[in-house]
Motif scaffolding. Structure first.
Motif, PDB file in Angstrom:
ATOM      1  N   GLY A 208     -30.642  73.825   3.880  1.00  0.00           N
ATOM      2  CA  GLY A 208     -29.536  73.921   4.842  1.00  0.00           C
ATOM      3  C   GLY A 208     -28.917  75.301   4.862  1.00  0.00           C
ATOM      4  O   GLY A 208     -28.642  75.857   5.939  1.00  0.00           O
ATOM      5  N   ILE A 209     -28.705  75.878   3.684  1.00  0.00           N
ATOM      6  CA  ILE A 209     -28.100  77.208   3.602  1.00  0.00           C
ATOM      7  C   ILE A 209     -29.014  78.261   4.221  1.00  0.00           C
ATOM      8  O   ILE A 209     -28.565  79.130   4.979  1.00  0.00           O
ATOM      9  N   GLY A 210     -30.305  78.181   3.911  1.00  0.00           N
ATOM     10  CA  GLY A 210     -31.240  79.143   4.485  1.00  0.00           C
ATOM     11  C   GLY A 210     -31.324  79.041   5.993  1.00  0.00           C
ATOM     12  O   GLY A 210     -31.415  80.050   6.700  1.00  0.00           O
ATOM     13  N   THR A 211     -31.268  77.813   6.502  1.00  0.00           N
ATOM     14  CA  THR A 211     -31.332  77.627   7.950  1.00  0.00           C
ATOM     15  C   THR A 211     -30.117  78.228   8.637  1.00  0.00           C
ATOM     16  O   THR A 211     -30.237  78.973   9.615  1.00  0.00           O
ATOM     17  N   THR A 212     -28.910  77.927   8.133  1.00  0.00           N
ATOM     18  CA  THR A 212     -27.706  78.427   8.807  1.00  0.00           C
ATOM     19  C   THR A 212     -27.593  79.940   8.721  1.00  0.00           C
ATOM     20  O   THR A 212     -27.057  80.581   9.625  1.00  0.00           O
ATOM     21  N   GLU A 213     -28.136  80.534   7.640  1.00  0.00           N
ATOM     22  CA  GLU A 213     -28.035  81.988   7.500  1.00  0.00           C
ATOM     23  C   GLU A 213     -28.905  82.709   8.526  1.00  0.00           C
ATOM     24  O   GLU A 213     -28.463  83.668   9.168  1.00  0.00           O
ATOM     25  N   PHE A 214     -30.143  82.234   8.697  1.00  0.00           N
ATOM     26  CA  PHE A 214     -31.107  82.989   9.501  1.00  0.00           C
ATOM     27  C   PHE A 214     -31.263  82.490  10.933  1.00  0.00           C
ATOM     28  O   PHE A 214     -31.719  83.240  11.796  1.00  0.00           O
ATOM     29  N   VAL A 215     -30.901  81.217  11.222  1.00  0.00           N
ATOM     30  CA  VAL A 215     -31.103  80.714  12.580  1.00  0.00           C
ATOM     31  C   VAL A 215     -30.147  81.374  13.566  1.00  0.00           C
ATOM     32  O   VAL A 215     -30.406  81.384  14.776  1.00  0.00           O
ATOM     33  N   MET A 216     -29.044  81.931  13.077  1.00  0.00           N
ATOM     34  CA  MET A 216     -28.095  82.600  13.968  1.00  0.00           C
ATOM     35  C   MET A 216     -28.778  83.717  14.747  1.00  0.00           C
ATOM     36  O   MET A 216     -28.438  83.977  15.912  1.00  0.00           O
ATOM     37  N   MET A 217     -29.755  84.381  14.104  1.00  0.00           N
ATOM     38  CA  MET A 217     -30.479  85.457  14.790  1.00  0.00           C
ATOM     39  C   MET A 217     -31.281  84.914  15.965  1.00  0.00           C
ATOM     40  O   MET A 217     -31.421  85.576  16.988  1.00  0.00           O
ATOM     41  N   GLY A 218     -31.787  83.685  15.817  1.00  0.00           N
ATOM     42  CA  GLY A 218     -32.606  83.102  16.875  1.00  0.00           C
ATOM     43  C   GLY A 218     -31.814  82.580  18.054  1.00  0.00           C
ATOM     44  O   GLY A 218     -32.315  82.560  19.181  1.00  0.00           O
ATOM     45  N   VAL A 219     -30.568  82.139  17.815  1.00  0.00           N
ATOM     46  CA  VAL A 219     -29.764  81.561  18.911  1.00  0.00           C
ATOM     47  C   VAL A 219     -28.626  82.493  19.318  1.00  0.00           C
ATOM     48  O   VAL A 219     -27.715  82.074  20.039  1.00  0.00           O
ATOM     49  N   LEU A 220     -28.698  83.747  18.907  1.00  0.00           N
ATOM     50  CA  LEU A 220     -27.630  84.692  19.225  1.00  0.00           C
ATOM     51  C   LEU A 220     -27.423  84.857  20.731  1.00  0.00           C
ATOM     52  O   LEU A 220     -26.269  84.885  21.195  1.00  0.00           O
ATOM     53  N   PRO A 221     -28.480  84.962  21.546  1.00  0.00           N
ATOM     54  CA  PRO A 221     -28.253  85.104  22.996  1.00  0.00           C
ATOM     55  C   PRO A 221     -27.505  83.909  23.586  1.00  0.00           C
ATOM     56  O   PRO A 221     -26.627  84.084  24.450  1.00  0.00           O
TER      57      PRO A 221
ATOM     58  N   LEU B 274     -37.408  75.585  14.321  1.00  0.00           N
ATOM     59  CA  LEU B 274     -36.965  74.370  15.000  1.00  0.00           C
ATOM     60  C   LEU B 274     -35.517  74.486  15.458  1.00  0.00           C
ATOM     61  O   LEU B 274     -35.151  74.008  16.538  1.00  0.00           O
ATOM     62  N   GLY B 275     -34.676  75.130  14.627  1.00  0.00           N
ATOM     63  CA  GLY B 275     -33.284  75.334  15.013  1.00  0.00           C
ATOM     64  C   GLY B 275     -33.156  76.244  16.215  1.00  0.00           C
ATOM     65  O   GLY B 275     -32.317  76.026  17.095  1.00  0.00           O
ATOM     66  N   THR B 276     -34.004  77.267  16.268  1.00  0.00           N
ATOM     67  CA  THR B 276     -34.008  78.174  17.415  1.00  0.00           C
ATOM     68  C   THR B 276     -34.437  77.438  18.681  1.00  0.00           C
ATOM     69  O   THR B 276     -33.826  77.585  19.743  1.00  0.00           O
ATOM     70  N   LEU B 277     -35.490  76.638  18.557  1.00  0.00           N
ATOM     71  CA  LEU B 277     -35.978  75.867  19.706  1.00  0.00           C
ATOM     72  C   LEU B 277     -34.917  74.888  20.197  1.00  0.00           C
ATOM     73  O   LEU B 277     -34.681  74.765  21.409  1.00  0.00           O
ATOM     74  N   LEU B 278     -34.256  74.206  19.261  1.00  0.00           N
ATOM     75  CA  LEU B 278     -33.197  73.272  19.636  1.00  0.00           C
ATOM     76  C   LEU B 278     -32.056  73.998  20.335  1.00  0.00           C
ATOM     77  O   LEU B 278     -31.520  73.512  21.347  1.00  0.00           O
ATOM     78  N   GLY B 279     -31.691  75.170  19.824  1.00  0.00           N
ATOM     79  CA  GLY B 279     -30.617  75.943  20.435  1.00  0.00           C
ATOM     80  C   GLY B 279     -30.958  76.400  21.839  1.00  0.00           C
ATOM     81  O   GLY B 279     -30.095  76.435  22.726  1.00  0.00           O
TER      82      GLY B 279
ATOM     83  N   PHE C 226     -26.173  73.895  14.946  1.00  0.00           N
ATOM     84  CA  PHE C 226     -25.291  73.920  13.783  1.00  0.00           C
ATOM     85  C   PHE C 226     -24.708  72.535  13.480  1.00  0.00           C
ATOM     86  O   PHE C 226     -24.303  72.276  12.340  1.00  0.00           O
ATOM     87  N   GLY C 227     -24.705  71.658  14.472  1.00  0.00           N
ATOM     88  CA  GLY C 227     -24.376  70.266  14.193  1.00  0.00           C
ATOM     89  C   GLY C 227     -25.419  69.637  13.283  1.00  0.00           C
ATOM     90  O   GLY C 227     -25.086  68.906  12.338  1.00  0.00           O
ATOM     91  N   VAL C 228     -26.681  69.932  13.545  1.00  0.00           N
ATOM     92  CA  VAL C 228     -27.765  69.427  12.695  1.00  0.00           C
ATOM     93  C   VAL C 228     -27.664  70.037  11.297  1.00  0.00           C
ATOM     94  O   VAL C 228     -27.889  69.349  10.287  1.00  0.00           O
ATOM     95  N   VAL C 229     -27.329  71.318  11.208  1.00  0.00           N
ATOM     96  CA  VAL C 229     -27.149  71.959   9.899  1.00  0.00           C
ATOM     97  C   VAL C 229     -26.059  71.243   9.102  1.00  0.00           C
ATOM     98  O   VAL C 229     -26.196  71.018   7.891  1.00  0.00           O
ATOM     99  N   ALA C 230     -24.967  70.870   9.776  1.00  0.00           N
ATOM    100  CA  ALA C 230     -23.889  70.135   9.097  1.00  0.00           C
ATOM    101  C   ALA C 230     -24.395  68.790   8.576  1.00  0.00           C
ATOM    102  O   ALA C 230     -24.021  68.361   7.472  1.00  0.00           O
TER     103      ALA C 230
END
Length: 390
Positions: free
Chosen positions: A14-27, A146-151, A160-164
């Motif tokens: 969970g921590i790794g996902t929230t740290e790095f997925v922000m780069m994928g959903v930044l736009p 997967l987080g980027t695709l979902l975003g 980030f709801g899924v991360v929670a």
């Protein structure tokens, strides 16, 4: 290996996902908040700042807590931060909640590394720590894509709801699987801070900062490098980042096992290998096959270092490992900042998009030099000990 390591790995995922997925959903986040991409970048730096600040402060504040209680508290704060971020009304609140989500990052890994080590058999402590960190590396293979695709399909808030939700699952797993640890023996903030009087602890943190800074000098600019230099389409970049994540996962696995067998020789080889691979990347970036192969080895060589340094710093901290173990995560995020900053400087200076690879190779060589100094101190201490005994 103890089943408790699975619970720790879920938290690390969970921590790794929230740290790095922000780069994928930044736009998507930038468009939702109505800000520019550079302005939305504060959502990344806000989290990193939370890690740097929270690792020492929260570990120090909770030094008298049983470590299982510490793990549950940190994962609870992580879950709260991500939930609030998913509900952020604007950019300002978003940065504040990303900072909040980052605060428990280092303290969780610091306490988790100590717990993982305590559960392992003699001679398998670094292996146990690497199993916890396997969740972090798997986040780059599975969670981030997967987080980027979902975003992109549903919206960044859903990511980030899924991360929670993952945070809640981690809390349940820790409560169920991690045995009661009791309070640390003679818990003392003064004792924990005393570990920082040891030169070897500072050398270990410096090796993390500069050695892994080499990885981030490269990876921070990997997307434009792969599209503008190598010629990949943007849609292929996510797959290539997953390839790097596979390398990270394998590297983490190997690093833990090699650290238990021959820590310092393995560290020398890993840092030398990282410097070599990054230097080679300046040439292979011009070809699609060569770039794909090289990015895999960047991840592999870079993340072999992580479990080695976690084991090294816990060894040098003696009986007070919690605070210095958490400080490794601060050093990791400082490495991220230094690598990205220096890589950006050479690009801004007109040296091209592959120039950060040379920066990364230089930082890895600096990390190797510091490791050699640390190893020299070990040998000096080994020579002096028999002489003092006689």
């Amino acid at each position: 290996m103890p089943v408790a390591l699975l619970a720790l790995a879920i938290g690390a995922f969970g921590i790794g996902t929230t740290e790095f997925v922000m780069m994928g959903v930044l736009p998507e986040a930038a468009a939702d908040f109505g800000v520019s991409i550079p302005s939305a970048g504060y959502l990344i730096s806000g989290y990193a700042l939370g890690v740097v600040v929270g690792a020492p402060l929260l570990t120090a504040a909770a030094v008298r807590l049983p470590r299982k209680t510490m793990l549950l508290a940190m994962m609870g704060l992580f879950t709260l931060g991500n939930t609030l971020f998913a509900l952020s009304p604007n950019q300002e609140f978003g940065v504040a909640f990303r900072f909040l989500a980052g605060l428990p990052h280092g303290a969780f890994f610091g306490a988790g590394a100590v717990v993982a080590s305590s559960l392992a058999k003699p001679g398998e402590r670094a292996k146990a720590v690497s199993m916890m960190f396997m969740g972090l590396t798997l986040a780059n293979v599975v969670g981030v894509p997967l987080g980027t695709l979902l975003g992109q399909k549903v919206g960044w808030r859903a990511t980030f709801g899924v991360v929670a939700v993952i945070g809640l699952l981690a809390m349940a797993a820790i409560a169920k699987m991690v045995p009661h640890q009791g309070k640390p023996v003679e818990p003392s903030l003064r004792g924990e801070l005393g570990a920082f009087r040891r030169p070897q602890v500072w050398l270990a943190l410096a090796i993390v900062t500069f050695g892994l800074g080499g990885v981030f000098a490269c990876l921070s600019y990997i997307a434009p490098m792969l599209t503008d230099v190598t010629g990949y389409s943007p849609s292929n970049v996510t797959l290539l980042l997953s390839l790097a994540g596979v390398g990270m996962t394998i590297g983490n696995y190997l690093g833990g096992r090699l650290a238990d067998k021959a820590l310092m020789p393995s560290l020398y080889v890993s840092l030398f290998g990282l410097a070599t691979v990054l230097a080679i990347f300046t040439f292979t970036a011009n070809g699609k096959v060569g770039a794909a192969v090289t990015i895999f080895f960047v991840g592999l060589a870079g993340f072999m270092i992580g479990p080695m340094m976690q084991a090294r710093i816990m060894e040098k901290a003696g009986g007070t490992p919690s605070l210095v173990s958490a400080a490794v995560q601060s050093a990791f995020n400082i490495a991220n900042s230094i690598g990205a900053y220096l890589g950006g400087l050479v690009i801004a200076g007109g040296l091209g998009l592959v120039a950060p690879n040379w920066v990364g190779a230089s930082l890895a060589v600096l990390g190797l030099s510091l490791a050699a100094v640390s190893g020299g101190l070990d040998r000096r201490e080994a020579r002096l000990t028999p002489a003092m005994a006689s």
